[in-house]
Design a protein around this motif. Structure first.
Motif, PDB file in Angstrom:
ATOM      1  N   ALA A  78       0.827  -1.215   0.000  1.00 38.12           N
ATOM      2  CA  ALA A  78       0.000   0.000   0.000  1.00 38.12           C
ATOM      3  C   ALA A  78       0.855   1.256   0.000  1.00 38.12           C
ATOM      4  CB  ALA A  78      -0.931  -0.011   1.209  1.00 38.12           C
ATOM      5  N   ILE A  79       1.903   1.263   0.806  1.00 40.93           N
ATOM      6  CA  ILE A  79       2.773   2.440   0.877  1.00 40.93           C
ATOM      7  C   ILE A  79       3.460   2.663  -0.470  1.00 40.93           C
ATOM      8  CG2 ILE A  79       4.793   3.448   2.003  1.00 40.93           C
ATOM      9  CD1 ILE A  79       2.268   3.369   3.744  1.00 40.93           C
ATOM     10  N   GLY A  80       3.879   1.591  -1.127  1.00 40.33           N
ATOM     11  CA  GLY A  80       4.490   1.714  -2.459  1.00 40.33           C
ATOM     12  C   GLY A  80       3.516   2.294  -3.472  1.00 40.33           C
ATOM     13  N   MET A  81       2.261   1.894  -3.362  1.00 39.15           N
ATOM     14  CA  MET A  81       1.216   2.423  -4.250  1.00 39.15           C
ATOM     15  C   MET A  81       1.047   3.935  -4.044  1.00 39.15           C
ATOM     16  SD  MET A  81      -2.659   1.065  -4.263  1.00 39.15           S
ATOM     17  CE  MET A  81      -3.978   1.980  -4.993  1.00 39.15           C
ATOM     18  N   VAL A  82       1.034   4.366  -2.801  1.00 40.15           N
ATOM     19  CA  VAL A  82       0.891   5.786  -2.487  1.00 40.15           C
ATOM     20  C   VAL A  82       2.128   6.559  -2.954  1.00 40.15           C
ATOM     21  CG1 VAL A  82       0.670   7.465  -0.610  1.00 40.15           C
ATOM     22  CG2 VAL A  82      -0.660   5.360  -0.553  1.00 40.15           C
ATOM     23  N   ALA A  83       3.307   5.983  -2.753  1.00 40.97           N
ATOM     24  CA  ALA A  83       4.548   6.654  -3.135  1.00 40.97           C
ATOM     25  C   ALA A  83       4.628   6.905  -4.640  1.00 40.97           C
ATOM     26  CB  ALA A  83       5.748   5.826  -2.679  1.00 40.97           C
ATOM     27  N   LYS A  84       4.023   6.035  -5.425  1.00 35.63           N
ATOM     28  CA  LYS A  84       4.088   6.165  -6.882  1.00 35.63           C
ATOM     29  C   LYS A  84       2.946   6.992  -7.468  1.00 35.63           C
ATOM     30  CE  LYS A  84       6.541   1.857  -7.218  1.00 35.63           C
ATOM     31  NZ  LYS A  84       6.367   0.432  -7.193  1.00 35.63           N
ATOM     32  N   ALA A  85       1.985   7.361  -6.646  1.00 41.76           N
ATOM     33  CA  ALA A  85       0.822   8.117  -7.129  1.00 41.76           C
ATOM     34  C   ALA A  85       1.191   9.585  -7.362  1.00 41.76           C
ATOM     35  CB  ALA A  85      -0.310   8.038  -6.107  1.00 41.76           C
ATOM     36  N   PRO A  86       0.481  10.248  -8.272  1.00 43.61           N
ATOM     37  CA  PRO A  86       0.715  11.683  -8.466  1.00 43.61           C
ATOM     38  C   PRO A  86       0.394  12.442  -7.177  1.00 43.61           C
ATOM     39  CG  PRO A  86      -0.830  10.817 -10.109  1.00 43.61           C
ATOM     40  CD  PRO A  86      -0.557   9.719  -9.135  1.00 43.61           C
ATOM     41  N   PRO A  87       1.170  13.462  -6.841  1.00 48.52           N
ATOM     42  CA  PRO A  87       0.930  14.218  -5.600  1.00 48.52           C
ATOM     43  C   PRO A  87      -0.204  15.232  -5.741  1.00 48.52           C
ATOM     44  CG  PRO A  87       2.839  15.097  -6.722  1.00 48.52           C
ATOM     45  CD  PRO A  87       2.370  13.919  -7.539  1.00 48.52           C
ATOM     46  N   ALA A 110      12.516  -2.036  -1.948  1.00 43.94           N
ATOM     47  CA  ALA A 110      11.095  -1.838  -1.673  1.00 43.94           C
ATOM     48  C   ALA A 110      10.406  -1.081  -2.806  1.00 43.94           C
ATOM     49  CB  ALA A 110      10.910  -1.085  -0.358  1.00 43.94           C
ATOM     50  N   GLY A 111      11.173  -0.393  -3.636  1.00 44.53           N
ATOM     51  CA  GLY A 111      10.587   0.369  -4.740  1.00 44.53           C
ATOM     52  C   GLY A 111      10.211   1.789  -4.362  1.00 44.53           C
ATOM     53  N   TYR A 112      10.456   2.160  -3.130  1.00 41.81           N
ATOM     54  CA  TYR A 112      10.176   3.528  -2.691  1.00 41.81           C
ATOM     55  C   TYR A 112      11.058   3.858  -1.484  1.00 41.81           C
ATOM     56  CZ  TYR A 112       7.457   1.295   1.021  1.00 41.81           C
ATOM     57  OH  TYR A 112       7.072   0.533   2.083  1.00 41.81           O
ATOM     58  N   ASP A 113      11.252   5.130  -1.270  1.00 44.59           N
ATOM     59  CA  ASP A 113      11.989   5.609  -0.100  1.00 44.59           C
ATOM     60  C   ASP A 113      11.042   6.530   0.661  1.00 44.59           C
ATOM     61  OD1 ASP A 113      13.576   6.856   1.790  1.00 44.59           O
ATOM     62  OD2 ASP A 113      15.218   7.267   0.409  1.00 44.59           O
ATOM     63  N   PRO A 114      10.565   6.125   1.827  1.00 44.85           N
ATOM     64  CA  PRO A 114       9.582   6.948   2.531  1.00 44.85           C
ATOM     65  C   PRO A 114      10.087   8.345   2.890  1.00 44.85           C
ATOM     66  CG  PRO A 114      10.369   5.190   3.947  1.00 44.85           C
ATOM     67  CD  PRO A 114      10.909   4.931   2.574  1.00 44.85           C
ATOM     68  N   ARG A 115      11.400   8.503   2.997  1.00 45.45           N
ATOM     69  CA  ARG A 115      11.954   9.838   3.309  1.00 45.45           C
ATOM     70  C   ARG A 115      11.870  10.774   2.113  1.00 45.45           C
ATOM     71  NH1 ARG A 115      17.175   6.846   5.250  1.00 45.45           N
ATOM     72  NH2 ARG A 115      16.503   5.886   3.336  1.00 45.45           N
ATOM     73  N   LYS A 116      11.903  10.228   0.905  1.00 46.41           N
ATOM     74  CA  LYS A 116      11.889  11.052  -0.301  1.00 46.41           C
ATOM     75  C   LYS A 116      10.546  11.049  -1.012  1.00 46.41           C
ATOM     76  CE  LYS A 116      16.767  10.169  -1.221  1.00 46.41           C
ATOM     77  NZ  LYS A 116      17.694   9.462  -2.109  1.00 46.41           N
ATOM     78  N   ASP A 117       9.845   9.923  -0.971  1.00 51.25           N
ATOM     79  CA  ASP A 117       8.645   9.742  -1.784  1.00 51.25           C
ATOM     80  C   ASP A 117       7.341  10.032  -1.064  1.00 51.25           C
ATOM     81  OD1 ASP A 117      10.348   8.890  -3.815  1.00 51.25           O
ATOM     82  OD2 ASP A 117      10.203   6.794  -3.210  1.00 51.25           O
TER      83      ASP A 117
END
Length: 128
Positions: A78-87, A110-117
């Motif tokens: 779920a977090i990866g899905m949110v990280a890749k979504a348009p802001p 993981a495909g995302y970095d919570p600090r950056k994405d």
């Protein structure tokens, strides 16, 4: 319940700020339903928290808040899905320690970095 009200207000403000800060064309926000992605199955504690704040968020925004459960990998899917979504403020996520931190130390990519994405909005609950 007082902290839940504050959390709802913070979510509403964050959604509005995200829409304004995204550089999208001027318009009333929200113009359509907002999706709240929960990284755990329906009926769990994260799902319950989302459903507790749902009616208040809908009332304050005048728009539907659709709760979408995407369980798996400790919330990382779920977090990866949110990280890749348009802001644009139309997709927000409810994440926990597993999807935001623990899985990053266990998974190679993981495909995302919570600090950056991702951008934190508010804390809804804490578990001892």
């Amino acid at each position: 319940m007082r902290s839940a009200s504050r959390a709802v207000i913070a979510i509403v403000l964050a959604c509005q700020w995200t829409a304004v800060g995204s550089g999208t064309a001027a318009g009333a926000y929200p113009e359509r339903a907002i999706r709240l992605v929960v990284g755990f199955p329906a009926g769990g504690s994260s799902d319950a928290i989302a459903r507790i704040v749902q009616p208040t968020v809908e009332k304050q925004l005048g728009q539907t808040l659709v709760i979408e459960n995407r369980p798996g990998a400790g919330g990382a899917i779920a977090i990866g899905m949110v990280a890749k979504a348009p802001p644009d403020g139309y997709l927000i996520g409810l994440g926990g320690a597993a999807g935001l931190g623990v899985s990053l130390g266990v998974q190679e990519n993981a495909g995302y970095d919570p600090r950056k994405d991702l951008a934190p909005v508010t804390g809804l609950a804490s578990v001892p």
